[in-house]
Scaffold this motif. Structure first.
Motif, PDB file in Angstrom:
ATOM      1  N   TRP A 157      12.774  19.691 -77.676  1.00  0.00           N
ATOM      2  CA  TRP A 157      12.898  19.302 -76.149  1.00  0.00           C
ATOM      3  C   TRP A 157      11.416  19.595 -75.790  1.00  0.00           C
ATOM      4  O   TRP A 157      10.985  20.437 -76.428  1.00  0.00           O
ATOM      5  CB  TRP A 157      13.917  19.867 -75.416  1.00  0.00           C
ATOM      6  CG  TRP A 157      14.123  21.333 -75.398  1.00  0.00           C
ATOM      7  CD1 TRP A 157      14.862  21.966 -76.672  1.00  0.00           C
ATOM      8  CD2 TRP A 157      13.390  22.453 -75.037  1.00  0.00           C
ATOM      9  NE1 TRP A 157      14.700  23.538 -76.449  1.00  0.00           N
ATOM     10  CE2 TRP A 157      13.832  23.638 -75.437  1.00  0.00           C
ATOM     11  CE3 TRP A 157      12.386  22.399 -74.063  1.00  0.00           C
ATOM     12  CZ2 TRP A 157      13.416  25.061 -75.148  1.00  0.00           C
ATOM     13  CZ3 TRP A 157      11.690  23.907 -73.737  1.00  0.00           C
ATOM     14  CH2 TRP A 157      12.342  24.809 -73.954  1.00  0.00           C
ATOM     15  N   PHE A 158      11.127  18.996 -74.582  1.00  0.00           N
ATOM     16  CA  PHE A 158       9.978  19.580 -73.870  1.00  0.00           C
ATOM     17  C   PHE A 158      10.443  19.778 -72.408  1.00  0.00           C
ATOM     18  O   PHE A 158      11.524  19.463 -71.922  1.00  0.00           O
ATOM     19  CB  PHE A 158       8.983  18.528 -73.829  1.00  0.00           C
ATOM     20  CG  PHE A 158       9.299  17.191 -73.110  1.00  0.00           C
ATOM     21  CD1 PHE A 158       9.082  17.189 -71.693  1.00  0.00           C
ATOM     22  CD2 PHE A 158      10.020  16.093 -73.631  1.00  0.00           C
ATOM     23  CE1 PHE A 158       9.321  15.972 -70.903  1.00  0.00           C
ATOM     24  CE2 PHE A 158      10.206  15.075 -72.874  1.00  0.00           C
ATOM     25  CZ  PHE A 158      10.075  14.978 -71.579  1.00  0.00           C
ATOM     26  N   ALA A 159       9.605  20.639 -71.712  1.00  0.00           N
ATOM     27  CA  ALA A 159       9.756  20.983 -70.318  1.00  0.00           C
ATOM     28  C   ALA A 159       8.485  20.999 -69.560  1.00  0.00           C
ATOM     29  O   ALA A 159       7.375  21.568 -70.134  1.00  0.00           O
ATOM     30  CB  ALA A 159      10.296  22.562 -70.405  1.00  0.00           C
ATOM     31  N   VAL A 160       8.562  20.683 -68.267  1.00  0.00           N
ATOM     32  CA  VAL A 160       7.491  20.531 -67.492  1.00  0.00           C
ATOM     33  C   VAL A 160       7.836  21.609 -66.349  1.00  0.00           C
ATOM     34  O   VAL A 160       8.521  21.229 -65.443  1.00  0.00           O
ATOM     35  CB  VAL A 160       7.180  19.078 -66.742  1.00  0.00           C
ATOM     36  CG1 VAL A 160       6.168  19.199 -65.958  1.00  0.00           C
ATOM     37  CG2 VAL A 160       7.080  17.860 -67.780  1.00  0.00           C
ATOM     38  N   GLN A 161       6.832  22.622 -66.229  1.00  0.00           N
ATOM     39  CA  GLN A 161       6.848  23.641 -65.105  1.00  0.00           C
ATOM     40  C   GLN A 161       6.377  22.902 -64.014  1.00  0.00           C
ATOM     41  O   GLN A 161       5.411  22.053 -64.118  1.00  0.00           O
ATOM     42  CB  GLN A 161       6.161  24.852 -65.687  1.00  0.00           C
ATOM     43  CG  GLN A 161       6.752  25.409 -66.895  1.00  0.00           C
ATOM     44  CD  GLN A 161       6.214  26.609 -67.173  1.00  0.00           C
ATOM     45  OE1 GLN A 161       6.224  27.162 -68.207  1.00  0.00           O
ATOM     46  NE2 GLN A 161       4.907  27.132 -66.761  1.00  0.00           N
TER      47      GLN A 161
ATOM     48  N   ILE B  14       8.288  27.941 -79.671  1.00  0.00           N
ATOM     49  CA  ILE B  14       7.747  27.398 -78.449  1.00  0.00           C
ATOM     50  C   ILE B  14       6.114  27.348 -78.328  1.00  0.00           C
ATOM     51  O   ILE B  14       5.584  28.400 -78.620  1.00  0.00           O
ATOM     52  CB  ILE B  14       8.093  28.123 -77.046  1.00  0.00           C
ATOM     53  CG1 ILE B  14       9.547  28.339 -77.160  1.00  0.00           C
ATOM     54  CG2 ILE B  14       7.587  27.449 -75.861  1.00  0.00           C
ATOM     55  CD1 ILE B  14      10.378  27.207 -76.832  1.00  0.00           C
ATOM     56  N   VAL B  15       5.679  26.114 -77.841  1.00  0.00           N
ATOM     57  CA  VAL B  15       4.058  25.905 -77.820  1.00  0.00           C
ATOM     58  C   VAL B  15       3.747  25.371 -76.442  1.00  0.00           C
ATOM     59  O   VAL B  15       4.509  24.488 -75.950  1.00  0.00           O
ATOM     60  CB  VAL B  15       3.584  24.905 -78.828  1.00  0.00           C
ATOM     61  CG1 VAL B  15       2.079  24.754 -78.897  1.00  0.00           C
ATOM     62  CG2 VAL B  15       3.904  25.261 -80.498  1.00  0.00           C
TER      63      VAL B  15
ATOM     64  N   LEU C 267       3.106  22.650 -69.995  1.00  0.00           N
ATOM     65  CA  LEU C 267       4.149  21.811 -70.587  1.00  0.00           C
ATOM     66  C   LEU C 267       4.421  22.752 -71.760  1.00  0.00           C
ATOM     67  O   LEU C 267       3.657  23.391 -72.520  1.00  0.00           O
ATOM     68  CB  LEU C 267       3.487  20.227 -71.309  1.00  0.00           C
ATOM     69  CG  LEU C 267       4.284  19.411 -71.979  1.00  0.00           C
ATOM     70  CD1 LEU C 267       5.373  18.981 -71.299  1.00  0.00           C
ATOM     71  CD2 LEU C 267       3.170  18.331 -72.556  1.00  0.00           C
ATOM     72  N   ARG C 268       5.702  22.849 -72.181  1.00  0.00           N
ATOM     73  CA  ARG C 268       6.330  23.446 -73.258  1.00  0.00           C
ATOM     74  C   ARG C 268       6.981  22.562 -74.156  1.00  0.00           C
ATOM     75  O   ARG C 268       7.769  21.565 -73.896  1.00  0.00           O
ATOM     76  CB  ARG C 268       7.439  24.313 -72.686  1.00  0.00           C
ATOM     77  CG  ARG C 268       6.828  25.593 -72.147  1.00  0.00           C
ATOM     78  CD  ARG C 268       8.155  26.893 -71.964  1.00  0.00           C
ATOM     79  NE  ARG C 268       8.729  26.470 -70.651  1.00  0.00           N
ATOM     80  CZ  ARG C 268       9.958  27.074 -70.440  1.00  0.00           C
ATOM     81  NH1 ARG C 268      10.672  27.808 -71.409  1.00  0.00           N
ATOM     82  NH2 ARG C 268      10.553  26.573 -69.423  1.00  0.00           N
ATOM     83  N   LEU C 269       6.468  22.625 -75.440  1.00  0.00           N
ATOM     84  CA  LEU C 269       7.166  22.075 -76.492  1.00  0.00           C
ATOM     85  C   LEU C 269       8.193  22.811 -77.388  1.00  0.00           C
ATOM     86  O   LEU C 269       7.508  24.043 -77.721  1.00  0.00           O
ATOM     87  CB  LEU C 269       6.227  21.161 -77.358  1.00  0.00           C
ATOM     88  CG  LEU C 269       5.948  19.833 -77.086  1.00  0.00           C
ATOM     89  CD1 LEU C 269       5.277  19.756 -75.676  1.00  0.00           C
ATOM     90  CD2 LEU C 269       4.913  19.227 -78.243  1.00  0.00           C
TER      91      LEU C 269
END
Length: 605
Positions: free
Chosen positions: A307-311, A328-329, A316-318
């Motif tokens: 998954w990815f997340a946009v703060q 987590i990167v 961006l978190r992958l």
């Protein structure tokens, strides 16, 4: 409000109200502290049976303070909390004709992007309590947004009749006449001088950015949102729960994405940025794996981009997953790799600091007795004077022992936010821990800082100081290492290892069960500068798993070794237990995952 026994009990006492008033300021206040105070008051009251959670949520006075704290924090997540909290108290607000309640609830709804509900609430408020001026302020803005300029100006007139010449109302009147948007009307601060600096750009850039982010969650740009969704090629979308989550196609499968924004704020994301994100995902995936392997030294075999997340700031978190192992990167908004200091995979515990809280039935201690016990039992002199803090009533001894810095402090109040009780429930060796800890009304904080000394020496001193503090009257337990120790166990564990490092006092061996089996973890290795250890999804007996954790922790601490991802570990010549370093399952941050061998003896049987 009646408690469980039928006795009338206020949710907020006179003392509570005085404390909350002290947190208020003219142009600012201690709103995080205020919200923590309210949360703790509710938890403590429910825990002690003074009232139920439902009774707390229905209480008008508590709701007014709760919304006041949340709204003044001026962040979406807190507006969301206020909007979730308020509805249960509406009957009391209506009965009391509380315009304040309707105003604060309408504000929370507006900043959550729920504008129709916000207008209905604001209009209901001024109908019930037309003498509350700020209700008219909210009504004016919302009427203007819904294209009722005449009604909006009438609301301003009603407000100015109550507070002649008020800055907010005169500013709103001008902006209504100029045809400003609702978000422009909200891009203000209450204090005229502060607002002047905000409008001129003289305010700190970070504060301006935070304010813009806050108001971005009010109005949804439906056209741009539709374009963003099209660019993402959505297969699923859930909005405002409290954030936005989507699923998109990715290399023949489905990928989950989360935007830590509500839908209105999401709609303000630049379309070109979202298009570039989708186009770059395969490249970011490859770069993330390369970083994990080359810079973090982690194995990427079997890792899947999950998954990815946009703060909110578009960082961006992958996330990569391999069974229960997670990495987590982070990438910056321009899609460059975040610097090493901000990458969890590169973080290592500093170590050298040991903390423990001796929980007291009464919030008092005998300093002279502590000094004497410390000298008589351990030969440690403590000649410093007590330092007193009138603000919180604490008293502290600070002294050095062999180059180590020690501090022992009495705090005449419980550990905040029910933290000690929550952690006491994790002590599977002491079934009565949580109920016992509920009685604590004070705490002695024992802390040792190793400075440049061996952290094992600091740990040994920590145990000596805690045992000395336990000679005080009314000791209920020792809160340390993510649990609460029974005093008798703490002493016995230290006595059993009198010639060695008292590991069981310094590292908790936690156990819990999930669908995959019995899991275990250490809590305390970070104080020695080591990664915590997790053993997941075993079919082991509890005692055997605890024995295995004890062996692992003992090896890491006594031999002072650093274990790395991809290595193996064995306690016999033929044993090869694989080690994985990845995002923690029980713990936040990175932990070591070590496989459980089937032939582990049970040392604690």
């Amino acid at each position: 409000m009646e408690n469980l026994s039928g006795t009338k009990v206020p949710i907020l006492t006179k003392e509570d109200l005085e404390s909350l008033e002290e947190m208020c300021g003219t142009t600012s206040g201690y709103f995080y502290k205020m919200l923590d105070y309210l949360d703790e008051r509710v938890r403590d009251g429910v825990r002690r049976g003074l009232f139920t959670q439902e009774q707390a949520e229905e209480d008008l006075e508590l709701a007014l303070w709760y919304a006041y704290a949340c709204n003044n924090l001026d962040e979406y997540r807190f507006y969301y909390r206020a909007a979730q909290w308020m509805p249960a108290s509406r009957p009391q607000a209506e009965s009391a004709r509380s315009g304040v309640w309707y105003y604060r609830y309408a504000c929370a709804l507006m900043y959550c992007g729920r504008l129709e509900e916000a207008r209905e609430t604001a209009e209901a408020g001024v109908a019930l309590d037309p003498e509350y001026p700020w209700g008219w302020l909210e009504v004016g803005k919302l009427r203007a947004h819904f294209q009722d300029q005449a009604g909006a100006l009438d609301a301003v007139r009603r407000g100015l009749a109550l507070v002649p010449g008020d800055y907010e109302f005169t500013t709103l009147r001008r902006e209504i006449e100029e045809g400003r948007t609702l978000e422009e009307m909200e891009f203000h601060w209450i204090d005229p001088d502060c607002d002047s600096r905000l409008q001129s750009g003289e305010t700190d850039a970070a504060e301006i950015s935070d304010k813009r982010l806050s108001v971005s969650g009010i109005c949804c740009d439906r056209s741009n949102l539709a374009a963003l969704k099209e660019a993402l090629h959505l297969t699923g979308w859930e909005a405002d729960a409290p954030y936005c989550t989507c699923t998109i196609p990715y290399q023949g499968r489905t990928l989950t994405g989360r935007f830590f924004l509500n839908e209105a704020a999401c709609s303000k994301l630049p379309l070109v940025w979202v298009q570039e994100l989708v186009w770059r995902l395969p490249e970011l995936d490859r770069r993330g794996r390369t970083f994990l392997a080359a810079q973090a030294g982690l194995s990427t075999d079997g890792l899947e981009f999950q998954w990815f997340a946009v703060q909110p700031d578009r960082v961006l978190r992958l996330c990569y997953q391999r069974e229960s192992s997670q990495q987590i990167v982070y990438f910056e908004p321009d899609f460059s790799l975040r610097e090493e200091a901000g990458q969890p995979a590169l973080e290592r515990p500093d170590g050298g600091t040991f903390l423990a809280f001796v929980l007291l039935e009464e919030p008092v201690w005998d300093v002279d007795q502590f000094r004497q016990d410390l000298r008589d039992e351990w030969g440690i002199p403590c000649l410093t004077e007590v330092q007193k803090n009138d603000a919180d009533g604490s008293s502290t001894l600070v002294f050095e022992v062999g180059g180590l810095m020690a501090a022992v402090s009495l705090y005449p109040f419980p550990v905040p936010r029910g933290e000690a009780e929550e952690n006491a429930a994790r002590n599977y060796l002491w079934p009565e821990a949580e109920e016992t800890v509920k009685r604590h009304r004070g705490q002695i904080l024992v802390s040792v800082l190793s400075r440049d000394q061996d952290p094992r020496d600091a740990g040994s001193l920590q145990v000596q100081l805690v045992r000395t503090a336990c000679k005080q009257a009314g000791v209920l337990g020792i809160y340390a290492n993510g649990t609460v120790y029974q005093p008798e166990f703490y002493h016995e564990a230290a006595d059993a290892m009198s010639e060695e490092l008292p590991l069981l006092n310094l590292v908790w061996l936690g156990l819990y069960r999930r669908e995959g089996g019995l899991c275990g973890y250490t809590d305390g290795l970070q104080s020695f500068g080591k990664d915590e250890i997790e053993v997941l999804d075993t079919d082991a007996a509890p005692g055997a798993l605890r024995s295995f954790l004890f062996d692992l922790a003992g090896y890491v601490v006594t031999e002072d070794v650093i274990l790395h991802d991809g290595e193996t570990l064995g306690f016999t010549e033929d044993q090869r237990l694989p080690i994985t370093r990845s995002t923690g399952v029980w713990h936040d941050g990175m932990t070591l995952k070590i496989s459980y061998p089937a032939d582990t003896p049970n040392l604690f049987a």
